[in-house]
Design a protein around this motif. Structure first.
Motif, PDB file in Angstrom:
ATOM      1  N   ALA A 175      31.431 -20.391  27.732  1.00 55.06           N
ATOM      2  CA  ALA A 175      30.288 -20.002  26.857  1.00 55.06           C
ATOM      3  C   ALA A 175      28.931 -20.458  27.483  1.00 55.06           C
ATOM      4  CB  ALA A 175      30.319 -20.167  25.437  1.00 55.06           C
ATOM      5  N   LYS A 176      28.692 -21.424  27.814  1.00 60.81           N
ATOM      6  CA  LYS A 176      27.555 -21.538  28.402  1.00 60.81           C
ATOM      7  C   LYS A 176      26.992 -20.940  29.522  1.00 60.81           C
ATOM      8  CE  LYS A 176      27.430 -26.700  27.292  1.00 60.81           C
ATOM      9  NZ  LYS A 176      27.689 -28.190  28.037  1.00 60.81           N
ATOM     10  N   LEU A 177      28.186 -20.578  30.411  1.00 58.07           N
ATOM     11  CA  LEU A 177      28.045 -19.712  31.475  1.00 58.07           C
ATOM     12  C   LEU A 177      27.567 -18.273  31.223  1.00 58.07           C
ATOM     13  CD1 LEU A 177      31.059 -20.570  33.809  1.00 58.07           C
ATOM     14  CD2 LEU A 177      28.669 -21.648  33.690  1.00 58.07           C
ATOM     15  N   MET A 178      27.836 -17.824  29.852  1.00 62.40           N
ATOM     16  CA  MET A 178      27.258 -16.615  29.383  1.00 62.40           C
ATOM     17  C   MET A 178      26.135 -16.669  28.802  1.00 62.40           C
ATOM     18  SD  MET A 178      29.602 -14.759  31.072  1.00 62.40           S
ATOM     19  CE  MET A 178      29.197 -13.116  30.069  1.00 62.40           C
ATOM     20  N   ASP A 179      25.425 -17.940  28.579  1.00 62.28           N
ATOM     21  CA  ASP A 179      24.343 -18.256  28.038  1.00 62.28           C
ATOM     22  C   ASP A 179      24.465 -17.718  26.313  1.00 62.28           C
ATOM     23  OD1 ASP A 179      21.704 -19.294  27.448  1.00 62.28           O
ATOM     24  OD2 ASP A 179      20.893 -17.031  27.521  1.00 62.28           O
ATOM     25  N   ILE A 180      25.905 -18.166  25.712  1.00 60.62           N
ATOM     26  CA  ILE A 180      26.043 -18.188  24.354  1.00 60.62           C
ATOM     27  C   ILE A 180      26.596 -19.317  23.982  1.00 60.62           C
ATOM     28  CG2 ILE A 180      27.790 -16.770  22.855  1.00 60.62           C
ATOM     29  CD1 ILE A 180      28.202 -14.711  24.848  1.00 60.62           C
ATOM     30  N   GLU A 181      25.939 -19.875  22.749  1.00 64.35           N
ATOM     31  CA  GLU A 181      26.477 -21.027  22.077  1.00 64.35           C
ATOM     32  C   GLU A 181      27.439 -21.202  21.465  1.00 64.35           C
ATOM     33  OE1 GLU A 181      24.227 -24.946  20.070  1.00 64.35           O
ATOM     34  OE2 GLU A 181      23.365 -23.009  19.939  1.00 64.35           O
ATOM     35  N   LEU A 182      28.569 -22.072  21.769  1.00 64.39           N
ATOM     36  CA  LEU A 182      29.734 -22.511  20.697  1.00 64.39           C
ATOM     37  C   LEU A 182      28.906 -23.481  19.632  1.00 64.39           C
ATOM     38  CD1 LEU A 182      32.359 -22.100  19.674  1.00 64.39           C
ATOM     39  CD2 LEU A 182      33.237 -23.855  21.199  1.00 64.39           C
ATOM     40  N   HIS A 183      28.656 -22.989  18.538  1.00 62.13           N
ATOM     41  CA  HIS A 183      28.230 -24.107  17.371  1.00 62.13           C
ATOM     42  C   HIS A 183      29.147 -24.925  17.117  1.00 62.13           C
ATOM     43  CE1 HIS A 183      24.151 -22.780  16.622  1.00 62.13           C
ATOM     44  NE2 HIS A 183      24.385 -21.821  16.263  1.00 62.13           N
ATOM     45  N   ASP A 184      30.582 -24.573  16.730  1.00 57.96           N
ATOM     46  CA  ASP A 184      31.628 -25.415  16.248  1.00 57.96           C
ATOM     47  C   ASP A 184      32.943 -24.788  16.713  1.00 57.96           C
ATOM     48  OD1 ASP A 184      32.608 -27.587  14.855  1.00 57.96           O
ATOM     49  OD2 ASP A 184      31.288 -27.523  13.042  1.00 57.96           O
ATOM     50  N   HIS A 185      33.789 -25.709  16.090  1.00 56.09           N
ATOM     51  CA  HIS A 185      35.251 -25.178  15.820  1.00 56.09           C
ATOM     52  C   HIS A 185      35.553 -25.772  14.701  1.00 56.09           C
ATOM     53  CE1 HIS A 185      39.541 -24.270  17.613  1.00 56.09           C
ATOM     54  NE2 HIS A 185      39.499 -24.039  16.383  1.00 56.09           N
ATOM     55  N   VAL A 186      35.877 -24.982  13.749  1.00 58.89           N
ATOM     56  CA  VAL A 186      36.270 -25.620  12.097  1.00 58.89           C
ATOM     57  C   VAL A 186      37.821 -25.303  11.925  1.00 58.89           C
ATOM     58  CG1 VAL A 186      35.938 -25.373   9.894  1.00 58.89           C
ATOM     59  CG2 VAL A 186      34.088 -25.084  11.360  1.00 58.89           C
ATOM     60  N   VAL A 187      38.417 -26.333  11.680  1.00 61.80           N
ATOM     61  CA  VAL A 187      39.858 -26.171  11.590  1.00 61.80           C
ATOM     62  C   VAL A 187      40.110 -26.437   9.854  1.00 61.80           C
ATOM     63  CG1 VAL A 187      42.115 -27.087  12.048  1.00 61.80           C
ATOM     64  CG2 VAL A 187      40.498 -27.302  13.629  1.00 61.80           C
ATOM     65  N   ILE A 188      40.818 -25.382   9.389  1.00 60.19           N
ATOM     66  CA  ILE A 188      41.188 -25.161   8.025  1.00 60.19           C
ATOM     67  C   ILE A 188      42.550 -25.733   7.638  1.00 60.19           C
ATOM     68  CG2 ILE A 188      41.176 -23.683   5.869  1.00 60.19           C
ATOM     69  CD1 ILE A 188      38.584 -22.460   7.339  1.00 60.19           C
ATOM     70  N   GLY A 189      42.969 -26.362   6.627  1.00 63.18           N
ATOM     71  CA  GLY A 189      44.046 -26.748   6.354  1.00 63.18           C
ATOM     72  C   GLY A 189      44.226 -27.329   4.930  1.00 63.18           C
ATOM     73  N   GLY A 190      45.025 -26.543   4.016  1.00 63.00           N
ATOM     74  CA  GLY A 190      45.286 -27.049   2.594  1.00 63.00           C
ATOM     75  C   GLY A 190      43.802 -26.961   1.672  1.00 63.00           C
ATOM     76  N   GLY A 191      42.906 -26.106   2.113  1.00 65.80           N
ATOM     77  CA  GLY A 191      41.747 -26.245   1.315  1.00 65.80           C
ATOM     78  C   GLY A 191      40.446 -27.335   1.870  1.00 65.80           C
ATOM     79  N   ARG A 192      41.144 -28.153   2.845  1.00 69.42           N
ATOM     80  CA  ARG A 192      40.240 -28.977   3.578  1.00 69.42           C
ATOM     81  C   ARG A 192      39.562 -28.386   4.988  1.00 69.42           C
ATOM     82  NH1 ARG A 192      43.360 -33.922   4.083  1.00 69.42           N
ATOM     83  NH2 ARG A 192      45.018 -32.510   4.311  1.00 69.42           N
ATOM     84  N   TYR A 193      38.715 -29.097   5.568  1.00 71.64           N
ATOM     85  CA  TYR A 193      38.233 -28.490   6.956  1.00 71.64           C
ATOM     86  C   TYR A 193      38.165 -29.914   7.711  1.00 71.64           C
ATOM     87  CZ  TYR A 193      33.243 -29.006   5.875  1.00 71.64           C
ATOM     88  OH  TYR A 193      31.972 -29.627   5.498  1.00 71.64           O
ATOM     89  N   ALA A 194      38.103 -29.686   9.073  1.00 69.67           N
ATOM     90  CA  ALA A 194      37.574 -30.622  10.063  1.00 69.67           C
ATOM     91  C   ALA A 194      36.694 -29.886  11.144  1.00 69.67           C
ATOM     92  CB  ALA A 194      38.760 -31.334  10.725  1.00 69.67           C
ATOM     93  N   SER A 195      35.298 -30.544  11.290  1.00 67.95           N
ATOM     94  CA  SER A 195      34.645 -30.109  12.098  1.00 67.95           C
ATOM     95  C   SER A 195      34.715 -30.625  13.536  1.00 67.95           C
ATOM     96  CB  SER A 195      33.090 -29.881  11.661  1.00 67.95           C
ATOM     97  OG  SER A 195      32.353 -30.035  12.672  1.00 67.95           O
ATOM     98  N   MET A 196      34.830 -29.946  14.577  1.00 69.43           N
ATOM     99  CA  MET A 196      35.173 -30.435  15.759  1.00 69.43           C
ATOM    100  C   MET A 196      33.570 -31.175  16.301  1.00 69.43           C
ATOM    101  SD  MET A 196      38.074 -29.048  18.254  1.00 69.43           S
ATOM    102  CE  MET A 196      39.427 -27.988  17.249  1.00 69.43           C
TER     103      MET A 196
END
Length: 239
Positions: free
Chosen positions: A207-228
């Motif tokens: 994404a950096k090479l395309m000048d687009i930013e990846l803000h986050d990758h959020v993993v969801i499970g069991g009503g909870r989440y983890a932010s990378m």
């Protein structure tokens, strides 16, 4: 002369005092005052010759382990349960879907993503119920407002190679300046796996090479989440 019919082996809801009947309790105290079994009993409306609607609701929740487990059951699985036919199953499935849509609905103002919590509020109610992994991409404009959310892949990132060019293609076509990846773990454990972390790092660099930013990758499970991003995984700097 015959004896009167034997009473049913349970207490009929109509025989309960008004303060104990689910519909009357909802009317007088609101839906938040009701238990999950009482809410489900209202949808079931009537029971059978062997159990009341409330007893049936309690049995169904116990059978599937929880309200979440019941909501994840397929149409066929529900229909196979004693006392549930296609009509009742359709009512329940429709009610669940309405709840999911209300949870993810917004006002006319587009959602502004400040962090993973905003993403979770938007997608966790729906994605926590999925019985198969999905990878979604939430596309954002220059003000971090949601342009759209798309299903990019169905299937585990462990077994399905995520085509980075296809992911970035969604962002380019929508003229997004940034995006957030989201995927679910049907196991209910939102902790990122090694495959999740590796894929995130690859997408972030591309994404950096395309000048687009990846803000986050959020993993969801069991009503909870983890932010990378918050965890400093997948190429995100540790804070």
């Amino acid at each position: 002369m015959t004896d009167d019919a034997a009473p049913p082996p349970y207490t009929l809801i109509r025989d309960l005092p008004p303060t104990s009947r689910p519909r009357e309790r909802l009317r007088d105290f609101g839906p938040t005052a009701l238990s999950e079994a009482e809410l489900l009993a209202i949808l079931l409306r009537v029971g059978s010759t062997r159990e009341s609607a409330l007893s049936q609701a309690e049995r169904l929740l116990a059978r599937f382990g929880s309200l979440r487990g019941f909501a994840q059951a397929s149409f066929a699985e529900m229909c196979n349960e004693k006392g549930l036919g296609e009509a009742k199953t359709a009512q329940i499935k429709a009610a669940i879907e309405l709840g999911v849509r209300v949870a993810r609905s917004t006002t006319d103002e587009r959602i502004i993503v400040h962090g993973a919590d905003d993403i979770a509020k938007m997608l966790a109610p729906e994605m926590s119920l999925l019985d198969q992994e999905q990878v979604r991409i939430v596309l954002l404009d220059t003000r971090s407002r949601v342009i759209e959310s798309r299903i990019a892949y169905v299937g585990s990132v462990h077994t399905t190679p995520v085509r980075i060019a296809e992911l970035l293609g969604h962002a380019i076509r929508a003229r997004a300046t940034s995006f957030v990846l989201v995927h679910n773990h049907p196991s209910g454990d939102p902790r990122p796996s090694a495959a999740d972390i590796q894929m995130t790092a690859q997408v972030r660099e591309a994404a950096k090479l395309m000048d687009i930013e990846l803000h986050d990758h959020v993993v969801i499970g069991g009503g909870r989440y983890a932010s990378m991003c918050a965890l400093g995984l997948g190429g995100f700097p540790r804070t």
